[in-house]
Scaffold this active site. Structure first.
Site, PDB file in Angstrom:
ATOM      1  N   TYR A  57       0.849  -1.203   0.000  1.00 22.06           N
ATOM      2  CA  TYR A  57       0.000   0.000   0.000  1.00 22.06           C
ATOM      3  C   TYR A  57       0.882   1.250   0.000  1.00 22.06           C
ATOM      4  O   TYR A  57       1.673   1.475   0.909  1.00 22.06           O
ATOM      5  CB  TYR A  57      -0.957   0.015   1.198  1.00 22.06           C
ATOM      6  CG  TYR A  57      -2.093  -0.992   1.079  1.00 22.06           C
ATOM      7  CD1 TYR A  57      -2.330  -1.667  -0.116  1.00 22.06           C
ATOM      8  CD2 TYR A  57      -2.937  -1.261   2.142  1.00 22.06           C
ATOM      9  CE1 TYR A  57      -3.363  -2.579  -0.241  1.00 22.06           C
ATOM     10  CE2 TYR A  57      -3.989  -2.179   2.030  1.00 22.06           C
ATOM     11  CZ  TYR A  57      -4.182  -2.837   0.826  1.00 22.06           C
ATOM     12  OH  TYR A  57      -5.205  -3.738   0.699  1.00 22.06           O
ATOM     13  N   PRO A 214     -16.045  -2.051  -0.155  1.00 26.60           N
ATOM     14  CA  PRO A 214     -17.456  -2.284   0.154  1.00 26.60           C
ATOM     15  C   PRO A 214     -18.384  -1.281  -0.535  1.00 26.60           C
ATOM     16  O   PRO A 214     -19.580  -1.545  -0.675  1.00 26.60           O
ATOM     17  CB  PRO A 214     -17.518  -2.143   1.684  1.00 26.60           C
ATOM     18  CG  PRO A 214     -16.366  -1.259   2.034  1.00 26.60           C
ATOM     19  CD  PRO A 214     -15.282  -1.614   1.047  1.00 26.60           C
ATOM     20  N   LEU A 215     -17.821  -0.148  -0.984  1.00 23.68           N
ATOM     21  CA  LEU A 215     -18.623   0.844  -1.712  1.00 23.68           C
ATOM     22  C   LEU A 215     -18.215   0.877  -3.187  1.00 23.68           C
ATOM     23  O   LEU A 215     -18.384   1.886  -3.868  1.00 23.68           O
ATOM     24  CB  LEU A 215     -18.431   2.232  -1.077  1.00 23.68           C
ATOM     25  CG  LEU A 215     -18.838   2.335   0.396  1.00 23.68           C
ATOM     26  CD1 LEU A 215     -18.506   3.719   0.960  1.00 23.68           C
ATOM     27  CD2 LEU A 215     -20.338   2.057   0.568  1.00 23.68           C
ATOM     28  N   GLY A 218     -16.109   3.638  -4.131  1.00 20.82           N
ATOM     29  CA  GLY A 218     -16.723   4.967  -4.023  1.00 20.82           C
ATOM     30  C   GLY A 218     -17.898   5.139  -4.975  1.00 20.82           C
ATOM     31  O   GLY A 218     -18.691   6.071  -4.842  1.00 20.82           O
TER      32      GLY A 218
HETATM   33  P1  NAP Z   1     -14.460   1.725  -0.724  1.00 18.90           P
HETATM   34  O1  NAP Z   1     -15.148   2.157   0.536  1.00 18.90           O
HETATM   35  O2  NAP Z   1     -15.246   0.915  -1.685  1.00 18.90           O
HETATM   36  O3  NAP Z   1     -13.951   3.021  -1.482  1.00 18.90           O
HETATM   37  C1  NAP Z   1     -13.364   4.107  -0.798  1.00 18.90           C
HETATM   38  C2  NAP Z   1     -13.215   5.230  -1.809  1.00 18.90           C
HETATM   39  O4  NAP Z   1     -14.503   5.810  -2.040  1.00 18.90           O
HETATM   40  C3  NAP Z   1     -12.291   6.356  -1.352  1.00 18.90           C
HETATM   41  O5  NAP Z   1     -11.561   6.821  -2.481  1.00 18.90           O
HETATM   42  C4  NAP Z   1     -13.266   7.422  -0.884  1.00 18.90           C
HETATM   43  O6  NAP Z   1     -12.736   8.715  -1.065  1.00 18.90           O
HETATM   44  C5  NAP Z   1     -14.433   7.201  -1.850  1.00 18.90           C
HETATM   45  N1  NAP Z   1     -15.745   7.690  -1.332  1.00 18.90           N
HETATM   46  C6  NAP Z   1     -16.582   8.511  -1.987  1.00 18.90           C
HETATM   47  N2  NAP Z   1     -17.674   8.771  -1.232  1.00 18.90           N
HETATM   48  C7  NAP Z   1     -17.514   8.124  -0.070  1.00 18.90           C
HETATM   49  C8  NAP Z   1     -18.317   8.027   1.102  1.00 18.90           C
HETATM   50  N3  NAP Z   1     -19.484   8.685   1.258  1.00 18.90           N
HETATM   51  N4  NAP Z   1     -17.892   7.237   2.105  1.00 18.90           N
HETATM   52  C9  NAP Z   1     -16.722   6.584   1.980  1.00 18.90           C
HETATM   53  N5  NAP Z   1     -15.896   6.646   0.880  1.00 18.90           N
HETATM   54  C10 NAP Z   1     -16.301   7.418  -0.136  1.00 18.90           C
HETATM   55  O7  NAP Z   1     -13.159   0.934  -0.260  1.00 18.90           O
HETATM   56  P2  NAP Z   1     -11.672   0.816  -0.854  1.00 18.90           P
HETATM   57  O8  NAP Z   1     -10.894   2.003  -0.403  1.00 18.90           O
HETATM   58  O9  NAP Z   1     -11.694   0.501  -2.300  1.00 18.90           O
HETATM   59  O10 NAP Z   1     -11.186  -0.473  -0.073  1.00 18.90           O
HETATM   60  C11 NAP Z   1     -11.212  -0.490   1.369  1.00 18.90           C
HETATM   61  C12 NAP Z   1     -10.022  -1.219   1.919  1.00 18.90           C
HETATM   62  O11 NAP Z   1     -10.021  -2.556   1.426  1.00 18.90           O
HETATM   63  C13 NAP Z   1      -8.635  -0.689   1.551  1.00 18.90           C
HETATM   64  O12 NAP Z   1      -8.209   0.381   2.369  1.00 18.90           O
HETATM   65  C14 NAP Z   1      -7.772  -1.897   1.783  1.00 18.90           C
HETATM   66  O13 NAP Z   1      -7.482  -2.046   3.166  1.00 18.90           O
HETATM   67  C15 NAP Z   1      -8.694  -3.038   1.342  1.00 18.90           C
HETATM   68  N6  NAP Z   1      -8.445  -3.521  -0.043  1.00 18.90           N
HETATM   69  C16 NAP Z   1      -8.001  -4.798  -0.182  1.00 18.90           C
HETATM   70  C17 NAP Z   1      -7.805  -5.338  -1.438  1.00 18.90           C
HETATM   71  C18 NAP Z   1      -7.313  -6.759  -1.551  1.00 18.90           C
HETATM   72  O14 NAP Z   1      -7.030  -7.234  -2.666  1.00 18.90           O
HETATM   73  N7  NAP Z   1      -7.213  -7.479  -0.456  1.00 18.90           N
HETATM   74  C19 NAP Z   1      -8.042  -4.573  -2.603  1.00 18.90           C
HETATM   75  C20 NAP Z   1      -8.512  -3.265  -2.431  1.00 18.90           C
HETATM   76  C21 NAP Z   1      -8.722  -2.752  -1.142  1.00 18.90           C
HETATM   77  P3  NAP Z   1     -12.252   9.606   0.206  1.00 18.90           P
HETATM   78  O15 NAP Z   1     -11.023   8.942   0.738  1.00 18.90           O
HETATM   79  O16 NAP Z   1     -12.013  10.932  -0.409  1.00 18.90           O
HETATM   80  O17 NAP Z   1     -13.389   9.601   1.187  1.00 18.90           O
END
Ligand code: NAP
Length: 310
Positions: A57, A214-215, A218
């Site tokens: 990361y 989970p979102l 985003g």
């Molecule tokens: P996500 O919650 O689906 O997406 C977060 C993104 O959405 C951020 O860029 C955030 O921007 C944006 N966003 C827009 N509106 C939002 C709102 N109302 N609330 C929250 N977020 C909003 O999750 P993700 O970041 O893709 O993944 C979460 C975690 O999963 C990562 O941190 C990592 O630990 C893990 N992960 C694991 C793998 C794997 O292969 N194991 C792959 C990907 C991710 P802002 O930051 O500007 O709020």
């Protein structure tokens, strides 16, 4: 926030985990520290206890920034569960012409764990995960690496990420302790774990399904600024309408309903919140206070599927 056992271990996890992938994006150490500190403070205040990392990361900077932030907060390390991952090896490592690949060789797993410990500034990782299945995985070699890390006190429990049920069973057949998590993409945009046996296996074996993106990166919330390649094909217009209708009925926002939809599943899905914004980290906790009805859950499932249920 409510907690759940971390699989068959003596650890527990908050109902929502916090993901540290996006906390060190600038490459400027002091700006990254500020982001990590603000995210960590918001998450601790809101009751998050599981923090997810990976060696890759932000090329290691996420672990470094987080490590510096917890070093400033006496007593915090003992109260939280720190998870990290290894196994994805970037292009150019160690030789310039080396391709992007997966590496579950014993020495690489041990070395990456030790490097994560140094960056995080801690002595033991609570939950060490294999990031993506290595096509060349030898389950016994992985078990040797886990044994070495466990005996040295460098990792407390182990888990996997993006593993199919058969890959998880294979590794479990060689490793005597229960694997505690399978971290997989689960959201209204990505439904495959509901039907490919992943969530069934988690429920049967008491393995925590940690839901990444989970979102949908985003797309299900206020919009995505930085998504993975495959997430570009997600079509969410109909889903957004359905989420907004249910959010309106609950007096909340669509992101909260998308998380509540995951929490409603009996496998005990733990969404990993990925926002780096303190207000969003706090607001996500509202999802733990909402229980969707069966009708609302299916209405969202139907909006998420491109075709009607059989
Ligand atoms: P996500 O919650 O689906 O997406 C977060 C993104 O959405 C951020 O860029 C955030 O921007 C944006 N966003 C827009 N509106 C939002 C709102 N109302 N609330 C929250 N977020 C909003 O999750 P993700 O970041 O893709 O993944 C979460 C975690 O999963 C990562 O941190 C990592 O630990 C893990 N992960 C694991 C793998 C794997 O292969 N194991 C792959 C990907 C991710 P802002 O930051 O500007 O709020």
């Amino acid at each position: 926030m409510q907690t759940l056992p971390l699989g068959r271990s003596d650890l527990s996890t908050s109902r929502l985990a916090y993901g540290c992938w996006r906390i060190a994006r600038t490459g400027d150490a002091s700006a990254d520290l500020q982001t990590a500190r603000a995210a960590l403070e918001a998450a601790l205040d809101a009751g998050y206890t599981l923090f997810d990392h990976a060696d890759i990361y932000c090329a290691g900077r996420a672990e470094e920034a987080f490590g510096r932030a917890i070093a400033e907060m006496p007593g915090v390390r003992e109260k939280i569960v720190i998870a990290s991952k290894c196994g994805i090896r970037p292009q150019g490592d160690p030789l310039p012409d080396a391709p992007y690949r997966y590496d579950f060789s014993r020495d690489y797993i041990v070395r990456q764990c030790e490097a994560s410990l140094r960056r995080l500034g801690i002595e033991r990782i609570d939950c060490y995960q294999l990031h993506r299945p290595d096509w060349l995985m030898d389950a016994h070699e992985v078990a040797d690496a886990f044994t070495q890390l466990h005996r040295a006190g460098k990792a407390r429990t182990f888990g996997v990420s993006n593993f199919s049920p058969s890959q998880l069973s294979l590794l479990q057949s060689a490793w005597p302790q229960p694997l505690v998590v399978n971290q997989v993409e689960i959201s209204l945009c990505q439904l495959s774990t509901f039907s490919d046996g992943t969530l069934d296996q988690c429920q049967e074996k008491h393995i925590v399904p940690l839901a990444w993106s989970p979102l949908g990166g985003g797309l299900l919330a206020d919009g995505a600024t930085d998504i993975l390649q495959h997430q570009r094909s997600y079509r969410v217009a109909e889903l957004i309408t359905a989420l907004d209708e249910i959010a309106h009925a609950h007096g909340t926002t669509r992101d909260v309903i998308a998380l509540a939809w995951l929490l409603r599943h009996p496998a005990g899905i733990v969404p990993i919140i990925g926002s780096a914004q303190p207000a969003r980290i706090r607001a996500s906790v509202k999802a733990t206070q909402i229980e969707l009805t069966r009708e609302q859950w299916y209405r969202l499932l139907t909006a998420a599927r491109a075709e009607p249920l059989p």
